[in-house]
Design an enzyme around this catalytic site. Sequence first.
Site, PDB file in Angstrom:
ATOM      1  N   ASP A 183       3.398  -1.971   7.341  1.00  0.00           N
ATOM      2  CA  ASP A 183       2.581  -2.311   7.016  1.00  0.00           C
ATOM      3  C   ASP A 183       2.872  -4.151   8.056  1.00  0.00           C
ATOM      4  O   ASP A 183       3.333  -3.298   9.021  1.00  0.00           O
ATOM      5  CB  ASP A 183       2.500  -3.503   5.459  1.00  0.00           C
ATOM      6  CG  ASP A 183       3.969  -3.691   5.487  1.00  0.00           C
ATOM      7  OD1 ASP A 183       4.787  -3.568   6.792  1.00  0.00           O
ATOM      8  OD2 ASP A 183       4.471  -4.619   4.227  1.00  0.00           O
TER       9      ASP A 183
ATOM     10  N   ASP B 103       5.781  -4.175  -0.007  1.00  0.00           N
ATOM     11  CA  ASP B 103       6.626  -4.716  -1.273  1.00  0.00           C
ATOM     12  C   ASP B 103       6.450  -5.137  -2.181  1.00  0.00           C
ATOM     13  O   ASP B 103       6.862  -5.833  -2.877  1.00  0.00           O
ATOM     14  CB  ASP B 103       6.447  -5.988   0.245  1.00  0.00           C
ATOM     15  CG  ASP B 103       5.209  -6.185   0.582  1.00  0.00           C
ATOM     16  OD1 ASP B 103       4.257  -6.091  -0.051  1.00  0.00           O
ATOM     17  OD2 ASP B 103       4.763  -7.188   1.976  1.00  0.00           O
TER      18      ASP B 103
ATOM     19  N   ASP C  51       2.936  -1.509  -5.071  1.00  0.00           N
ATOM     20  CA  ASP C  51       3.010  -0.026  -3.659  1.00  0.00           C
ATOM     21  C   ASP C  51       3.866   0.882  -4.563  1.00  0.00           C
ATOM     22  O   ASP C  51       4.111   1.693  -4.106  1.00  0.00           O
ATOM     23  CB  ASP C  51       4.240  -1.259  -2.169  1.00  0.00           C
ATOM     24  CG  ASP C  51       2.817  -2.298  -1.969  1.00  0.00           C
ATOM     25  OD1 ASP C  51       1.729  -1.555  -1.623  1.00  0.00           O
ATOM     26  OD2 ASP C  51       3.644  -2.450  -1.265  1.00  0.00           O
TER      27      ASP C  51
HETATM   28  P1  ATP Z   1       0.592  -6.659   4.946  1.00  0.00           P
HETATM   29  O1  ATP Z   1      -0.075  -5.654   4.761  1.00  0.00           O
HETATM   30  O2  ATP Z   1       0.226  -6.199   7.035  1.00  0.00           O
HETATM   31  O3  ATP Z   1       1.889  -7.590   4.618  1.00  0.00           O
HETATM   32  P2  ATP Z   1      -1.396  -9.060   4.136  1.00  0.00           P
HETATM   33  O4  ATP Z   1      -0.256  -9.879   4.313  1.00  0.00           O
HETATM   34  O5  ATP Z   1      -2.319  -9.457   5.106  1.00  0.00           O
HETATM   35  O6  ATP Z   1      -0.525  -7.353   5.519  1.00  0.00           O
HETATM   36  P3  ATP Z   1      -1.616  -8.562   1.598  1.00  0.00           P
HETATM   37  O7  ATP Z   1      -0.477 -10.046   1.744  1.00  0.00           O
HETATM   38  O8  ATP Z   1      -2.476  -7.658   1.194  1.00  0.00           O
HETATM   39  O9  ATP Z   1      -1.363  -8.379   3.197  1.00  0.00           O
HETATM   40  O10 ATP Z   1      -3.066  -9.958   1.594  1.00  0.00           O
HETATM   41  C1  ATP Z   1      -4.161  -9.806   2.401  1.00  0.00           C
HETATM   42  C2  ATP Z   1      -5.109 -11.263   2.532  1.00  0.00           C
HETATM   43  O11 ATP Z   1      -5.048 -11.827   1.735  1.00  0.00           O
HETATM   44  C3  ATP Z   1      -4.375 -11.563   4.185  1.00  0.00           C
HETATM   45  O12 ATP Z   1      -5.206 -11.069   4.721  1.00  0.00           O
HETATM   46  C4  ATP Z   1      -5.337 -12.781   3.655  1.00  0.00           C
HETATM   47  O13 ATP Z   1      -6.499 -13.070   4.062  1.00  0.00           O
HETATM   48  C5  ATP Z   1      -5.720 -13.244   1.890  1.00  0.00           C
HETATM   49  N1  ATP Z   1      -4.144 -13.406   1.401  1.00  0.00           N
HETATM   50  C6  ATP Z   1      -2.342 -13.248   1.616  1.00  0.00           C
HETATM   51  N2  ATP Z   1      -1.820 -14.341   1.121  1.00  0.00           N
HETATM   52  C7  ATP Z   1      -2.408 -15.213   1.007  1.00  0.00           C
HETATM   53  C8  ATP Z   1      -2.394 -16.225  -0.210  1.00  0.00           C
HETATM   54  N3  ATP Z   1      -0.613 -16.417  -0.477  1.00  0.00           N
HETATM   55  N4  ATP Z   1      -3.625 -17.418  -0.537  1.00  0.00           N
HETATM   56  C9  ATP Z   1      -4.422 -16.508  -0.038  1.00  0.00           C
HETATM   57  N5  ATP Z   1      -5.009 -15.630   0.254  1.00  0.00           N
HETATM   58  C10 ATP Z   1      -3.856 -14.962   1.113  1.00  0.00           C
END
Ligand code: ATP
Length: 873
Positions: A334, A612, A616
């Site tokens: 990721d 994480d 997953d």
């Molecule tokens: P990775 O999968 O590489 O860790 P990521 O952190 O972007 O990437 P997710 O945690 O699934 O993956 O988040 C997906 C999307 O959701 C993010 O790109 C963001 O736009 C939104 N997002 C993430 N965290 C929050 C949050 N705490 N509150 C609101 N929106 C969020």
Amino acid sequence: MHHSLTSALTHPHAHSGRTCLLALVSGPGGLTGSEAARRLARHGPNRLPEVRGRGQVLRFLAQFHNVLIYVLLAAALVTAAMQHWIDTGVILAVVMANAVIGFVQEGKAEAAMTAIRQMLAPQAAVLRDGQRVTLDAAGIVPGDIVLLEAGDKVPADLRVIEARGLAAQEAILTGESVPVEKDVDPVAFDAPLGDRRPMLWSGTLVTQGTARGLVVATGAGTEIGRIGGLLSGVEQLTTPLVAQMDHFARWLSFLILLAAALLLAYGYFVGHLPFADLFMTVVAIAVSSIPEGLPAVMTITLAIGVQAMARRHAIVRRLPAIEAIGSVSVICTDKTGTLTRNEMVVAAVETPEGSFTVAGDGYAPTGAITPAGDLGRLARAAALCNDATLRERDGLWSVEGDPMEGALLAFAGKVAPDIAATRLDAIPFDSRHRFMAVLTDGPEGCVTHVKGAPERVLRMCGDAEHAHWHDRAEAMARGGLRVLALAERAETADRIDGTALEGGLTFLGLIGLIDPPRPEAVAAVAECRAAGIRVKMITGDHAGTAAAIAAQIGLENPHRVLTGQDLDKLDDAQLALEVMGVDVFARTSPEDKLRLVTALQANGLSVAMTGDGVNDAPALKRADAGIAMGLKGSEAAKEAADLVLADDNFATIAAAVREGRTVYDNLKKVISWTLPTNAGEAMVVITALVAGHALPLTAVQILWVNLITGITLGLALAFEPTEAGTMARPPRRRDAPILSGELVWHVALVALLFLAAVFGMFSYALDRGYPLALAQTVAMNTLVVLEIAHLFFIRNIHGTSLTWDAVRGTRVVWTVVVVITAAQFAVTYLPPLQAVLGTEPVPLADGLLIVALGAAFFALIEIEKQIRLGLKG
Ligand code: ATP
């Protein structure tokens, strides 16, 4: 104490949350630090009582349960019956030495594994003095308030006092793998465990929602502690390769025993040899050829590999992973926190009023916003739709919680300090719906603030100017920024109405955050590519952001991106075709990860996959090497993983691959050293026996050589460092057999050379008119020198041994060489030992000849290897 309070202590599920708080003398803000310390002293740490492994005595006795030892004990009995006391003594000494060494080595390997397991001690978020703090779960006491979210492991038995969409998987207690819903309402006094809805049990997993729970029992007082379960199964120190060799060694031992019995019969009935000598000789043959020490040395090699990985921050949860990680041909990682630092800063803001740049670094709420403008409502949304807190110590600001939310707080602080309101309700963030909503009651009345992925939030804002903001978000993402959209809605009720949010929000603005790539990840990606391993990014983030970061990180093909929606349109066969050419997957869901692993495996690749979140887990289990994040990963992901990264860093995966390859090489080296050595020793004696020739080594001498080399040379290879060029080779094939044609050839070649050299020296000594005992001493020393030369050869199976590094060796190698040389000098020149082993002092010139012969042997097999490597190209 009041009756209902006492009852609340024993049956918290049957009483209200408030009564339970009273009973445990706690409050919604949790305990004070000093009260928690007092309770910790009274209740003890929140740990399950150690499930004690086998006792030391039993473990020592188990060392005697081994084919080799049985052979030796039988031999001791027979020699004692024949009153050959010296033989009996030597054999018993060998038995004891084997048992003691096995005991010590196994103890070390087990201790190493235990130490590693303790590195995975769970953490928990609790309220202390009204503040959220993260601490070691062992420090939790009754009365603490624990904060939980999806993916957490419940750290103690809890009475739920606040819950949102809460469900837990309680299989370890109830055997039921379907998650059960939880809430705060009391249930019947005598409800069975599985029906006590307001309770969360220690050791179970939160699968969805969030909760606050009051700790009612810790450690041995919890339900799981009472049944004394969990972790009772001490993990076996084995991997597929070791298990395979174990099996091989066992059957080979039986084969050897049978052959030895036939030899005995042959020598006695056909050769008419005296039984006593013949018997000792046959025993010596059996002992020298049985590779019983092999599995033990391989176990040590694994334990050393596990420790080496732990030093590089990769914690092995399941031993077979150490082999799997060394053979991976594709790593799916990721983005956030693994390839990037996960240290976020808000850099750009776009609102209907205009574009703004935000200065400042770190999480300090200071820095100019230019041009000046009214960002008050956006800042309120950023601060209130937020679960993190910022903390300052000595001018350094840090985040408790999600770094992205920390960055939003810092931004809000730059606009307006002290934004506060009372939270009434919330929809927690979930990577499936990609937004979060919070309803608060503040100076402006009740407002729901929403933040999330732009396309998701814009959909909730109706269609005015939709396209325009999409384009703006796209443009920010292309620059590598992580983009969030914020929106709000005035509320009348004190609950968020999920359906009213859709289409009912007012758009506030876009926020762009910088999350710089880790420089070490760039180097690690390059290293992986050189090692023939593809790297693919699978992220929940926006396609534009993902592509920009992929390019910065140096992925092979950063500009072709498939999104979760694209994946939905492909069936499994199409996906298997497409997946090979694409390196970036964006806006993916955990289900997509599972499909991607399967598709890659369908192409014959061996897949490492990071994860994480709770969801997953299936992908991690399916992957050949499932890797969980130690810092930001949920307990659920860690439990499903084979490997945990203590520092969440992609570079650690590359380091683990390197160590994994080293361990596999070392296992192979241990095997490639042991088998030819055994075969060579056995051939020497068998040939003499069958040819009716005088034995070049006496039985006692063979036992001695076997003992001294087994505990020194045989073990040295377990400590071998990584060979140069290990990460320049393509990954090995998962199905490559360990007993390859090459190894069989090596065994035959070395055995023959051993035979020729030992017999050669023996005949030479007899020719010179030396007495038999001296000729045998010469032969024994020749054998040992050959084994040392063979060790130096084996150290470099992939490259040349004639480099300065190879000659210089390692501390371990030189230590064993010094020890074994000293031992050989002792048995050759010290009179008391000469009496036991029947040796005579070897003249200096012959000693030098033996060493020269060792060097010639080394040169011979080294040249043969170079020819073979050359032919392979
Ligand atoms: P990775 O999968 O590489 O860790 P990521 O952190 O972007 O990437 P997710 O945690 O699934 O993956 O988040 C997906 C999307 O959701 C993010 O790109 C963001 O736009 C939104 N997002 C993430 N965290 C929050 C949050 N705490 N509150 C609101 N929106 C969020």
